[in-house]
Structures are given as C-alpha cells and as structure tokens.
Design a protein around this motif. Structure first.
Motif, short mmCIF file in Angstrom:
data_model
loop_
_atom_site.label_atom_id
_atom_site.label_comp_id
_atom_site.label_asym_id
_atom_site.label_seq_id
_atom_site.Cartn_x
_atom_site.Cartn_y
_atom_site.Cartn_z
N ALA A 18 -16.80 18.83 -64.07
CA ALA A 18 -15.72 19.01 -65.24
C ALA A 18 -15.26 20.48 -65.24
O ALA A 18 -14.44 20.88 -65.98
N ASP A 19 -16.04 21.45 -65.24
CA ASP A 19 -15.85 22.76 -65.55
C ASP A 19 -15.54 23.77 -64.36
O ASP A 19 -15.49 24.84 -64.44
N GLY A 20 -15.20 22.94 -63.29
CA GLY A 20 -14.42 23.43 -62.11
C GLY A 20 -15.46 24.04 -61.02
O GLY A 20 -14.88 24.75 -60.11
N ARG A 21 -16.65 23.99 -61.29
CA ARG A 21 -17.52 24.27 -60.22
C ARG A 21 -17.71 23.35 -58.94
O ARG A 21 -17.52 22.26 -59.17
N PRO A 22 -18.28 24.04 -57.65
CA PRO A 22 -18.50 22.88 -56.65
C PRO A 22 -19.45 22.16 -57.05
O PRO A 22 -20.43 22.48 -57.55
N ASP A 23 -19.45 20.87 -56.89
CA ASP A 23 -20.49 19.83 -57.20
C ASP A 23 -21.32 19.46 -56.30
O ASP A 23 -20.90 18.71 -55.20
N TYR A 24 -22.37 19.92 -56.11
CA TYR A 24 -23.51 19.78 -55.34
C TYR A 24 -24.05 18.33 -55.37
O TYR A 24 -25.19 17.97 -54.83
N ALA A 25 -23.55 17.59 -56.27
CA ALA A 25 -24.12 16.16 -56.11
C ALA A 25 -23.17 14.94 -55.79
O ALA A 25 -22.87 14.02 -55.92
N ASP A 26 -22.10 15.66 -55.26
CA ASP A 26 -21.00 14.88 -54.37
C ASP A 26 -21.48 14.13 -53.53
O ASP A 26 -22.10 14.26 -52.65
N PRO A 27 -21.51 12.73 -53.78
CA PRO A 27 -22.18 11.78 -52.71
C PRO A 27 -21.65 11.69 -51.49
O PRO A 27 -22.28 11.20 -50.57
N ASP A 28 -20.51 12.38 -51.28
CA ASP A 28 -20.02 12.12 -49.90
C ASP A 28 -20.48 13.14 -49.05
O ASP A 28 -20.65 12.97 -47.74
N PHE A 29 -21.01 14.21 -49.47
CA PHE A 29 -21.52 15.25 -48.90
C PHE A 29 -23.29 15.43 -49.24
O PHE A 29 -24.11 15.75 -48.19
N CYS A 30 -23.48 14.90 -50.41
CA CYS A 30 -25.05 15.27 -50.85
C CYS A 30 -25.49 14.05 -51.52
O CYS A 30 -25.71 13.93 -52.77
N PRO A 31 -25.56 12.95 -50.62
CA PRO A 31 -25.99 11.43 -50.96
C PRO A 31 -27.46 11.65 -51.42
O PRO A 31 -28.42 12.47 -50.85
N VAL A 32 -27.79 10.74 -52.55
CA VAL A 32 -28.99 10.63 -53.15
C VAL A 32 -29.99 9.60 -52.06
O VAL A 32 -29.35 8.60 -51.70
N ILE A 33 -31.35 10.26 -51.62
CA ILE A 33 -32.15 9.58 -50.74
C ILE A 33 -33.31 9.06 -51.64
O ILE A 33 -33.94 8.18 -50.91
N TRP A 34 -33.48 9.60 -52.87
CA TRP A 34 -34.84 9.09 -53.49
C TRP A 34 -34.35 9.18 -55.13
O TRP A 34 -33.92 10.41 -55.50
#
Length: 304
Positions: free
Chosen positions: A284-300
């Motif tokens: 929301a504040d314009g930073r790269p989102d390191y939780a983007d599920p397309d590239f950084c999916p949750v595995i646990w």
C-alpha cells in the motif's frame, strides 16, 4: 495447531522435525542436516522436472527480466548452471519445492510461525574439475538480501542424489552465523561470481580473526532425500565436482513471515536492489511486496 489443512503434517512427517537440541545446534553452528524429507520418488520427480526445464519447458515466464537474473542456457556451455525462479516458471518444480514439511523444518529453525519462498535456484555442477565456475567461493546469503528486513532467513539445499565431498557438496564455515562482520568499504551486495576468489577468502579470514574464531570448514554429506539448511549469515561455498556425473540440486531460499522490503544502500550511496523489486506487486505504501504469492508463496503457517 493450525486449522489450515494444507499445512498439516502426518505423524511420520512430525517425527522428522528437528528436536529442540537440534534447533539449538543450528543456532550455534549455523547449519542443520535434516532427516529424509523427500522420498526417492519425489527426488526423482524433481530431477525429471529439472530435465524438462533444461529442455525448454516453461509453464510461465517472467514478465520482466531482472538485472541480475541467473539464467543458464545451452549457449553458455559446460559451466556451472544457475537458473532462478524455477518454482515460478515450472509448476512441477514449484509443487515439489512447496512441500509443507520443508517449511515446517525451516519454521522451527528460524523461530517463525510462517515461512515463504524467497527464491529458488536450479543448479547443475558439471563433472569438469578444471571449470572455474564449479568452485563457489566463501560468501553468505544475507549480503545479497540487503533489502530484506529479516535476520532469520535461511536456505534449504536440496540435492537430487547422494551429495558428498567428491562431487563438490556444500561446505559450511561452522559457527560463522554468530560472527560480527568486520566493517568494509567493499560492496558486499555484489554476487560472488562477480568478485575475486582470493578477495573473498581474505574477507573470510579477516572476519574470523575479528571474532577471535577459527575457520572450521565442514563439508555436509547429504544422502538423497535429505536437506541441508543454513542461516543467512553462515559462510559457505563448494569445491570442484570430481565425480563422473553432474552434481544437481535446488537452492531454495526461504523467508520468515515477518520479512519485508526495506530501503538499503550500497557503500557508494546508490540504492541496493533485489531481482524481486521489478517483478512483485507493490504494498500500500509503494514498496516491493516480498509476500506476493505469485513469487513468494507461503509453504508453512501454523503453530511450531
């Protein structure tokens, strides 16, 4: 226990989780060798999916080519192969690398409730002992992750076969995760492939002396299906492949759920960056989102 069934473990899988003593050992030494997290069939499926990837199969490709992308192609010849984002480009590789058991082990080691993929790199070290790229000099991963806020990121090294000294297994500098880094004017964000090997050896020696520590190098002998985990500040490298077959593996970089983008600079004052920064969605504040599920999916996700 988590109510999200996709992250639940079987009783047999729970028996493979590190004990409190093993977690303490990871904290002390900076690395941990797991039990057999992948069945032989799963490892063989990883290798088959990697073969398809090298043959050109992609389920999707990156919309933008990041500036420091590792992307071996046949024209590069018999050098050590590195290919990033294979968990994103290959559904078969991605499905296997997102195995919840791997995430559960990482969560215990990192002391985290959630583990996400940060990056995945497919590696092939050809049986060419004299090939310079086969020898990986001493480095630690956090150097390349300056824009990540977490100090608990870690890497799972997943070979496709028994991996030992002869074929150039990953080697740890024991306890180096606890060292205080010697201040340096060098740009540590530069990848090891862009730096002189003797320079990196000197940096390792100087940092050990700065901490009053011994440089104790431990080759990790990894049976097929087992996984070597190391902390983001553990110095590691690998030697030449002296075997008569390629050393094949995936280096699966993992982030805890608290990790997020932070602004960071290089020694010359220019902004540091990671390949994700041109690919992932924005917060929301314009930073790269390191939780983007397309590239950084949750595995646990769940109780430890």
């Amino acid at each position: 226990m988590t109510t999200v069934t996709e992250f639940e473990l079987t009783a047999a899988e729970r028996a493979l989780l590190p004990t409190p003593e093993e977690v303490a050992g990871y904290r002390e030494h900076g690395w941990y060798l797991s039990g057999k997290l992948f069945t032989d069939a799963e490892v063989d499926a990883l290798q088959a999916a990697a073969d398809a990837y090298y043959d050109g199969h992609r389920d999707r490709t990156l919309a933008v080519r990041p500036p420091n992308l590792a992307a071996w192609e046949p024209a590069h010849g018999p050098v050590q192969r590195h290919n990033d984002y294979v968990h994103h480009e290959s559904d078969a590789l991605g499905a296997l690398l997102r195995k919840p058991l791997v995430g559960a082990v990482a969560a215990l080691l990192a002391g985290a409730e959630e583990i996400r993929v940060f990056q995945s790199t497919l590696i092939l070290k050809p049986p060419v002992p004299e090939e310079p790229s086969n020898q990986v000099p001493w480095h630690f991963d956090k150097h390349y992750w300056h824009t990540s806020s977490s100090e608990e990121m870690l890497t799972a090294f997943i070979p496709f076969h028994d991996c030992g000294v002869e074929n150039g297994t990953i080697t740890m500098v024991d306890g180096s995760n606890r060292w205080r880094e010697l201040p340096s004017g060098e740009d540590a964000t530069r990848h090891f492939a862009q730096r002189d090997r003797s320079e990196l050896e000197s940096i390792l020696t100087a940092n050990a002396a700065h901490n009053g520590a011994e440089v104790r190098k431990v080759p990790v002998v990894i049976p097929k299906g087992h996984v070597s985990f190391h902390h983001c500040r553990t110095y590691h490298g690998s030697g030449a492949n002296l075997a008569d077959f390629p050393r094949r593996a995936v280096s699966l970089h993992l982030q805890d759920g608290a990790n997020e983008y932070r602004h960071a600079t290089r020694p010359d004052g220019s902004p540091a960056a990671y390949n994700h920064d041109v690919l992932v969605r924005r917060t929301a504040d314009g930073r790269p989102d390191y939780a983007d599920p397309d590239f950084c999916p949750v595995i646990w996700r769940g109780a430890r």
